[in-house]
Every structure is written in structure tokens, then in C-alpha cells.
Design a protein around this motif. Structure first.
Motif, short mmCIF file in Angstrom:
data_model
loop_
_atom_site.label_atom_id
_atom_site.label_comp_id
_atom_site.label_asym_id
_atom_site.label_seq_id
_atom_site.Cartn_x
_atom_site.Cartn_y
_atom_site.Cartn_z
N LEU A 191 0.83 -1.21 0.00
CA LEU A 191 0.00 0.00 0.00
C LEU A 191 0.86 1.25 0.00
CD1 LEU A 191 -2.71 1.53 0.39
CD2 LEU A 191 -2.40 1.21 2.86
N VAL A 192 1.84 1.30 0.89
CA VAL A 192 2.63 2.51 1.02
C VAL A 192 3.55 2.70 -0.18
CG1 VAL A 192 4.61 1.56 2.29
CG2 VAL A 192 3.85 3.88 2.76
N GLN A 193 3.96 1.59 -0.81
CA GLN A 193 4.80 1.72 -2.01
C GLN A 193 4.01 2.40 -3.13
OE1 GLN A 193 6.40 -1.38 -5.17
NE2 GLN A 193 7.46 -1.68 -3.23
N ASN A 194 2.74 2.05 -3.26
CA ASN A 194 1.90 2.73 -4.26
C ASN A 194 1.84 4.23 -4.00
OD1 ASN A 194 1.28 0.30 -5.51
ND2 ASN A 194 -0.57 -0.02 -4.29
N ALA A 195 1.82 4.59 -2.71
CA ALA A 195 1.72 6.01 -2.34
C ALA A 195 2.98 6.77 -2.72
CB ALA A 195 1.45 6.14 -0.85
N PHE A 196 4.17 6.26 -2.36
CA PHE A 196 5.34 7.09 -2.64
C PHE A 196 5.81 6.98 -4.08
CE2 PHE A 196 7.54 3.53 -0.17
CZ PHE A 196 8.17 2.92 -1.25
N PHE A 197 5.35 5.97 -4.83
CA PHE A 197 5.63 5.99 -6.27
C PHE A 197 4.71 6.98 -6.98
CE2 PHE A 197 8.35 2.30 -5.97
CZ PHE A 197 9.17 2.42 -7.08
N THR A 198 3.53 7.23 -6.39
CA THR A 198 2.60 8.21 -6.97
C THR A 198 3.14 9.63 -6.80
OG1 THR A 198 0.71 6.78 -6.51
CG2 THR A 198 0.26 9.11 -6.90
N ASP A 199 3.64 9.93 -5.59
CA ASP A 199 4.21 11.26 -5.32
C ASP A 199 5.45 11.09 -4.45
OD1 ASP A 199 4.85 13.86 -4.88
OD2 ASP A 199 2.97 14.42 -3.89
N PRO A 200 6.63 10.92 -5.08
CA PRO A 200 7.85 10.63 -4.31
C PRO A 200 8.26 11.74 -3.35
CG PRO A 200 8.16 10.17 -6.66
CD PRO A 200 6.87 10.91 -6.53
N ASN A 201 7.77 12.96 -3.54
CA ASN A 201 8.19 14.08 -2.70
C ASN A 201 7.25 14.33 -1.52
OD1 ASN A 201 10.56 14.95 -4.18
ND2 ASN A 201 9.14 15.56 -5.80
N ASP A 202 6.17 13.57 -1.43
CA ASP A 202 5.25 13.74 -0.31
C ASP A 202 5.76 12.94 0.88
OD1 ASP A 202 2.48 14.63 0.67
OD2 ASP A 202 2.51 12.49 1.11
N GLN A 203 5.86 13.59 2.02
CA GLN A 203 6.49 12.97 3.18
C GLN A 203 5.57 12.04 3.97
OE1 GLN A 203 7.70 16.10 5.80
NE2 GLN A 203 5.64 16.85 6.15
N SER A 204 4.26 12.14 3.80
CA SER A 204 3.32 11.38 4.63
C SER A 204 3.56 9.88 4.55
CB SER A 204 1.88 11.71 4.23
OG SER A 204 1.63 13.08 4.34
N ALA A 205 3.60 9.37 3.32
CA ALA A 205 3.77 7.93 3.14
C ALA A 205 5.15 7.47 3.59
CB ALA A 205 3.54 7.56 1.67
N TRP A 206 6.17 8.31 3.39
CA TRP A 206 7.52 7.94 3.80
C TRP A 206 7.61 7.80 5.32
CZ3 TRP A 206 10.51 6.07 0.24
CH2 TRP A 206 10.45 6.54 -1.07
#
Length: 526
Positions: A191-206
Motif C-alpha cells: 500500500l505505502v509503495q503505491n503512495a510514494f511511487f505516486t508522489d515521491p516528494n510527499d512525506q506522509s507515506a515515507w
């Protein structure tokens, strides 16, 4: 006035008025209609329902008013028949307008707790919010409090992924310490990999990903016991800070408990991983409890913990495979986003989780890149890198079973895990960037030689009552006052002190001042 500026003070005054009205209406209801079925509860219900409608007007003016949300929680708690479904609907509407309304989130958690909403239903709620906006930090955080309740790692529940009954309120996340079961954890990685591949610069998922990679606290246990017959001293190291003076820690001799007084290694600590005692009974009888070394006056016994037990979680074959795949995916993302600090830091954490010693060189390289691409946080990366280098050195020392600890020329900016160095006799910290020897340094109860040349040390708080310390070398540091050396008077065996290259050596009559302050030092170099 409350609608335009809903302040805490106004609501506090208003609550006193409401409490008074509640008392008056209860009295009037009975006096006016003693034979009718108009109850006190009905009057109070109507009064507080009107207050809730008024508060909605306040929230329309300022949806992030802490005073309004706090007062609404107080009113809802006093309602005889609260409509929690309506309150949840209000929260959902507010969060749909601004999913980072923290006051609304706090109120919603209160409503969920009071109404007993099932944990799995709340997890679905976070699914919905995250699905509509990957950048919803509050939803990711809320999810991290729900997963350990619904899918605990603990073997206590009947199944690895136990679901709580819908008929009972969920336990409080603040009082639940379990990690997430592996089956669910692997799903969360996807789930979280989908999030940071969608927006790599968004810190929430990281940030959420870092939480997934975290490990549970070590179980509270004794990790090392050291006994010195010569000094009539016992030192005990725990796996985490405790208050031994109030926890009932006792020594047992020939099956009989002994009354001893424990003290922490430094006056600053009420809770400490290391505690010492000076019992007053026949020492030769105690040594039989510990490994004895011929011709020596000291013995010790320590838990042979592995790197997984000390600094990382144990990995199953399946989880290792998944983390390797995650590392490969992050490396692919890094090729597309070579300046992405979140991706770089996550790669470092994945390497630490998989093989900290095997990936040491790559870790150092990535930290250097992080300092370049995110220079405003270079000090943070320096401290984190120092922590990892100390962990690696501790692991190497464990495998080699030596009592010499060398961290010279490692660019260290801070010291940590000093409770793991209880048995160390010689430590070399030269050629680093240390500014101080922290109070935790007093945990090195067996230290005999300290080398800390060529740093920027100006504070020696950690050199407090080190009973075996004999030699201290502090060349080329920033010690500027005689009072900075005061704590060295607590080290009874100190005979050699090197202060060359420190500002304190420029003080007039420093030689005589130091001789008076430290009469036991026979080899003084300034």
C-alpha cells in the motif's frame, strides 16, 4: 462574540452558565410539573442539543477552532442521549473539506471511543481517506494506531490477525504496545509503495513506511552483571532504563536475598539502564555465582545478544524477501529521483533492517548524499549516521568478544548505546566532531583509558565517578574553564591527564590550579 471569536475563556465561562442552567431546569421541572412526565433528562437534552447547533455555527466560521471542538466534546459527554452517528457525520464532512484538521481528528477519536466504533470499521475509514489523498498524514498516523489493535503480533490472541469484537469498544491505542503481525505488515508495504511511487516528494507515506520498518521495544531484562571484589562493587545493566531503587531489584547470596542500596551511575538519572551497588558482606562467596577468572579480582556475566535482538527485528524468510524487493524498488525510484531525500533515507533504513554490517559502505555513501541534497538537516543526518556507526561497532565488538572499543575518525557527532559498553576498558573517540561527553558516559563503569583527542569537546558531564579510570587524553578540544574539569575529582584512580591544545591551558597558574584540584594526577600534560 463566541461565533466571531470562539476563545477558550469564553467557552469556559459559558460552561459554568450551562451547569447552573442544568441545575435550575432540573429544579423547575419538578416544581412546575410534579405530576407530569416531563423529566429533567428531557430538559437537559433539549438544552444541550441547542448548544450543539450553536457550535456548528461557530465551526462554520472557524473549522479549526480548538475552543469550539473542545467545548463540543464537553457538551456531547453531558448529553443524556448523545447521537454519536450524527457526530461522526459532522466529522466526516469537516475532514472532507480539510483532511488535516487536527482538532477535528481529536474530536473524532473521542467520539469513536465513546460510541464503541469497531476497529475494522475505522481502518476502512482510513482506507477511504488515503485512497482519495495519499498526502493525508493524519490518516496514515491514525492507521498506525489501529493496525496493532486489529492485527497484533503478540501470540496472546487466538490467531495472528485477531479482530476485536464489534460489540465492545476498541482498546486504547495509547495503552497497546504490540507490533503488527507479519501477514498484514507485508500488505502495508504494498500500500505505502503505491503512495510514494505516486508522489515521491510527499512525506506522509515515507513517515508511515519508517514506522512499518520500526521494531518493538526489547523486553525488560538484565543484560549484564559485573562484580569487582577489589572495589566491593556490583554493576547491573538492563535492556532498557529502569528505576532499580524502587523496582525491587535484589541480590541473592546462597539463596538468601540481601538488602543493598542501588544508585544510578549519574545524579541526573532517576531511570537508567545501569545501576551500581556497594554491598557489605563476604565477597568470595558471591563470585561462585558468576564465571571466575583465575588471578583476577573481577567477574562478569552477560547476555550474548545478537544484532537482531539489540538493534533490529528478527526477519522471517518471507519478510526478508519482501524487504529485498522493497529495497530494489526504492533503488529504481532513486534512479528516477536521484535527489529525493525521502527515498535515500528509506533505502538506508531498509539496509539497516536487512544487513547493517553488509551494507555499511553504501549506508555511509547515502548519508553523504543526504547531507548534500538536504543541507538544512545535515546535523540530523550526522547524528543518525553516528548512531548507526556505533551500533555497527558494538556488533563487531560482540562478535570479537573484546573489551576495547575504537571509534576514531568516524565523523561522530553524538554518542549513544553507552549502556552496551559496561565492560569496555579502553575507548578511543579521537578525530571526531563530538561537542560533549554526555551523562550517559558514566555507564562505562569498567573504563580505564579514554582517548578523545581532536574533537570539539567543551563539556565533561559524563566523567562522573568512573572508579577504574586511570588515563584521560583530551588533546585539542575546547575545554575553556577549570570548572569544566571538576567532575574528574570523582574518579579516584585517575593518574594521567593530557589537556594540551585546550583553551584552559592558557589560564594563569593553571599548573598549580590543576595540581590542587586533582592531587592524584601524577602525569599532567598541558
Amino acid at each position: 462574540l463566541k461565533i466571531r471569536s470562539p476563545s477558550l475563556f469564553l467557552f469556559s465561562c459559558w460552561r459554568e452558565i450551562l451547569l447552573h442552567l442544568e441545575t435550575v431546569r432540573a429544579s423547575n421541572s419538578y416544581m412546575s410539573y410534579p405530576f407530569l412526565c416531563i423529566s429533567e433528562e428531557d430538559d437537559v437534552q433539549k438544552m444541550y442539543e441547542a448548544e450543539l447547533l450553536f457550535l456548528e455555527s461557530c465551526l462554520k466560521v472557524n473549522p479549526k477552532s480548538y475552543g469550539s471542538w473542545h467545548h463540543r466534546g464537553w457538551v456531547s459527554a453531558r448529553l443524556p442521549r448523545p447521537d454519536w452517528a450524527r457526530e461522526l457525520g459532522l466529522c466526516d464532512r469537516c475532514l472532507s473539506l480539510d483532511d488535516r484538521n487536527f482538532h477535528c481528528w481529536d474530536y473524532r477519536r473521542m467520539v469513536v471511543k465513546m460510541s464503541g466504533v469497531p476497529v475494522d470499521q475505522e481502518l476502512q475509514f482510513t482506507d477511504r481517506l488515503i485512497g482519495s489523498n495519499f498526502s493525508n498524514y493524519s490518516s496514515w498516523h491514525y492507521r498506525s494506531t489501529l493496525l496493532p489493535l486489529l492485527h497484533p503480533e503478540s501470540p496472546d490472541p487466538p490467531s495472528p490477525c485477531h479482530q476485536h469484537s464489534h460489540s465492545s469498544p476498541p482498546p486504547s491505542p495509547q495503552t497497546h504496545s504490540h507490533r503488527v503481525c507479519e501477514e498484514q505488515l507485508l500488505k502495508e508495504y504494498e500500500l505505502v509503495q503505491n503512495a510514494f511511487f505516486t508522489d515521491p516528494n510527499d512525506q506522509s507515506a515515507w513517515f508511515y513506511y519508517r514506522w512499518l520498518l520500526g521494531r518493538a521495544e526489547r523486553e525488560e531484562m538484565i543484560s549484564c552483571v559485573f562484580v569487582s571484589r577489589e572495589e566491593e562493587r556490583v554493576a547491573v545493566a538492563f535492556s532498557r532504563p529502569v528505576n532499580a531503587s524502587s523496582s525491587g531489584l535484589m541480590l541473592v547470596l546462597d539463596g538468601q536475598p540481601q538488602r543493598v542500596e542501588w544508585r544510578s551511575v549519574h545524579p541526573h538519572f532517576r531511570h537508567s539502564p545501569v545501576w551500581v551497588s556497594f554491598p557489605s558482606w563476604s565477597w568470595p562467596h558471591l563470585i561462585v555465582l558468576l564465571p571466575s577468572f583465575k588471578g583476577r579480582s573481577e567477574s562478569w556475566c552477560r547476555d550474548s545478544a545478537t544484532d537482531q535482538e539489540l538493534f533490529r527485528s528478527e526477519l522471517s524468510v518471507e519478510k526478508t524477501s519482501v524487504l529485498q524487493s522493497e529495497l530494489q524498488s526504492c533503488n529504481q525510484l532513486l534512479e528516477l529521483e536521484p535527489q529525493n531525500k525521502w527515498c535515500l533515507l528509506t533505502i538506508v533504513l531498509l539496509m539497516r533492517a536487512l544487513d547493517p554490517l553488509g551494507y555499511e559502505r553504501e549506508t555511509l555513501s547515502h548519508f553523504q548524499t543526504l547531507k548534500e541534497v538536504d543541507s538544512m538537516r545535515s546535523a540530523y543526518y550526522g547524528d543518525l549516521c553516528s548512531k548507526f556507526m556505533i551500533e555497527n561497532t558494538i556488533l563487531k565488538m560482540e562478535y570479537a568478544e573484546v573489551r576495547v572499543f575504537s571509534l576514531s575518525d568516524k565523523n561522530l557527532t553524538m554518542l549513544c548505546h553507552l549502556d552496551q559498553l559496561l565492560l569496555v576498558t579502553h575507548i578511543n573517540l579521537s578525530c571526531n566532531q563530538l561537542l560533549r561527553l554526555p551523562p550517559q558516559f558514566a555507564m562505562l563503569q569498567c573504563l580505564e583509558v579514554l582517548e578523545a583527542d581532536d574533537n570539539a569537546i567543551e563539556n565533561l558531564d559524563g566523567l562522573y565517578y568512573l572508579p577504574k579510570l586511570q588515563e584521560v587524553s583530551l588533546k585539542n578540544n575546547q575545554i575553556s574553564k577549570l570548572s569544566d574539569l571538576q567532575l574528574l575529582t570523582s574518579c579516584p584512580k585517575l593518574t594521567c591527564l593530557d589537556l594540551r591544545g585546550n583553551p584552559v591551558t592558557q589560564i594563569a597558574n593553571i599548573q598549580s590550579e590543576l595540581t590542587e584540584l586533582l592531587p592524584s594526577v601524577t602525569d599532567l600534560l598541558i
